[in-house]
Design an enzyme around this catalytic site. Sequence first.
Site, PDB file in Angstrom:
ATOM      1  N   ASN A   1      -2.729  13.023  -4.523  1.00 42.75           N
ATOM      2  CA  ASN A   1      -3.826  13.469  -5.384  1.00 42.75           C
ATOM      3  C   ASN A   1      -4.362  14.836  -4.955  1.00 42.75           C
ATOM      4  O   ASN A   1      -4.633  15.700  -5.800  1.00 42.75           O
ATOM      5  CB  ASN A   1      -4.959  12.447  -5.363  1.00 42.75           C
ATOM      6  CG  ASN A   1      -4.660  11.231  -6.222  1.00 42.75           C
ATOM      7  OD1 ASN A   1      -3.930  11.314  -7.207  1.00 42.75           O
ATOM      8  ND2 ASN A   1      -5.226  10.087  -5.856  1.00 42.75           N
ATOM      9  N   ASP A  50      -1.570   9.668 -11.185  1.00 41.51           N
ATOM     10  CA  ASP A  50      -1.468   8.603 -12.184  1.00 41.51           C
ATOM     11  C   ASP A  50      -0.018   8.369 -12.600  1.00 41.51           C
ATOM     12  O   ASP A  50       0.413   7.224 -12.791  1.00 41.51           O
ATOM     13  CB  ASP A  50      -2.309   8.947 -13.413  1.00 41.51           C
ATOM     14  CG  ASP A  50      -3.805   8.809 -13.164  1.00 41.51           C
ATOM     15  OD1 ASP A  50      -4.181   8.246 -12.119  1.00 41.51           O
ATOM     16  OD2 ASP A  50      -4.588   9.263 -14.019  1.00 41.51           O
ATOM     17  N   ASP A  57       0.850  -1.193   0.000  1.00 39.57           N
ATOM     18  CA  ASP A  57       0.000   0.000   0.000  1.00 39.57           C
ATOM     19  C   ASP A  57       0.886   1.243   0.000  1.00 39.57           C
ATOM     20  O   ASP A  57       1.799   1.360   0.825  1.00 39.57           O
ATOM     21  CB  ASP A  57      -0.905  -0.006   1.240  1.00 39.57           C
ATOM     22  CG  ASP A  57      -2.068   0.952   1.096  1.00 39.57           C
ATOM     23  OD1 ASP A  57      -3.068   0.573   0.472  1.00 39.57           O
ATOM     24  OD2 ASP A  57      -1.959   2.086   1.611  1.00 39.57           O
ATOM     25  N   ILE A  58       0.628   2.178  -0.930  1.00 42.26           N
ATOM     26  CA  ILE A  58       1.388   3.423  -0.970  1.00 42.26           C
ATOM     27  C   ILE A  58       0.953   4.305   0.196  1.00 42.26           C
ATOM     28  O   ILE A  58      -0.244   4.558   0.385  1.00 42.26           O
ATOM     29  CB  ILE A  58       1.170   4.153  -2.304  1.00 42.26           C
ATOM     30  CG1 ILE A  58       1.634   3.280  -3.470  1.00 42.26           C
ATOM     31  CG2 ILE A  58       1.917   5.486  -2.311  1.00 42.26           C
ATOM     32  CD1 ILE A  58       1.397   3.898  -4.834  1.00 42.26           C
ATOM     33  N   GLU A 105      -4.457   2.617  -4.674  1.00 40.22           N
ATOM     34  CA  GLU A 105      -3.033   2.591  -4.370  1.00 40.22           C
ATOM     35  C   GLU A 105      -2.642   1.273  -3.723  1.00 40.22           C
ATOM     36  O   GLU A 105      -1.630   1.175  -3.036  1.00 40.22           O
ATOM     37  CB  GLU A 105      -2.663   3.754  -3.443  1.00 40.22           C
ATOM     38  CG  GLU A 105      -3.217   3.683  -2.042  1.00 40.22           C
ATOM     39  CD  GLU A 105      -4.611   4.280  -1.887  1.00 40.22           C
ATOM     40  OE1 GLU A 105      -4.972   4.618  -0.754  1.00 40.22           O
ATOM     41  OE2 GLU A 105      -5.342   4.416  -2.893  1.00 40.22           O
TER      42      GLU A 105
END
Length: 286
Positions: A157, A166, A149-150, A192
């Site tokens: 964003n 993106d 997971d980022i 993500e």
Amino acid sequence: LAHDGPEALTCLRANDPPRLALLDWIMPTTTGVEVCQTIRAERQEPYIYTILLTAKSSMDDVIEGLEAGADDYLIKPVDLGALRARLRPGLRIVELHDELVKAREDLRYQADHDPLTGLWNRRALLSQLRKEFSRGIRAGRPLGVCMVDIDHFKVVNDTHGHAAGDEVLKEFAARVKRCVRFIDLAARTGGEEFVVIMPDSNRDTCVGVAERLREAIAESPMTVPDQGIDIPITVSIGVSISQGASDSPANIMRRGDEALYEAKNNGRNQVVCEAQDAPVATAQGG
């Protein structure tokens, strides 16, 4: 040029076969009709357009040749003008077939891959996980799963816009591909959220791959060329290992998720592996 039926079949079964074949009806050992029947029964690709050359002119003979799988026929002696006329539609059909095959493969790729990152999508991941789990049970080899997971991706964003987000995801996916082994399967399962399946891998191997991935993400920022900015990114990773036939793909994913949440709660930018004595849920019969 082939001198008989078996040699013709060898040519037509090659990796890059002729796409149009002129087959004499009467050939040594194997007839042209039998060659047609064989290649049609094998349903090989790419498609080979076949024209039978024959001295037989009765309608029954023509029907026999077409039913065997020939696309067209010419009566001997062959007029070259007629041959050219018959080859033109053959070329068009071969080209149309290639276009259909490409369209089919494109659709298959789109069905299995995430359009932004090019990684496997969730549907394909679950299918591959089931296959690899079953294969691991048969071979007596463990299977590892990394839930990735980022960290704080929503901030990317919100601060830089979804276009920048993106670009980060695409660069992130590229780094994942460079870090995992050729036998590993990487997928994007959510915004993500990513998963890496590691076949034939014990605990040490899985943690090593996960740590290499974490370092590759954290060591340098993600570049967004259109905006001329660099965005630092880190990841949290949870690792789980299959525990034999009593385990299941769903349980492995669940334990990986739990390890991932532990990594997040402990401060993020780290790898957490499930406890060696992690419980395995089993379904009760009844």
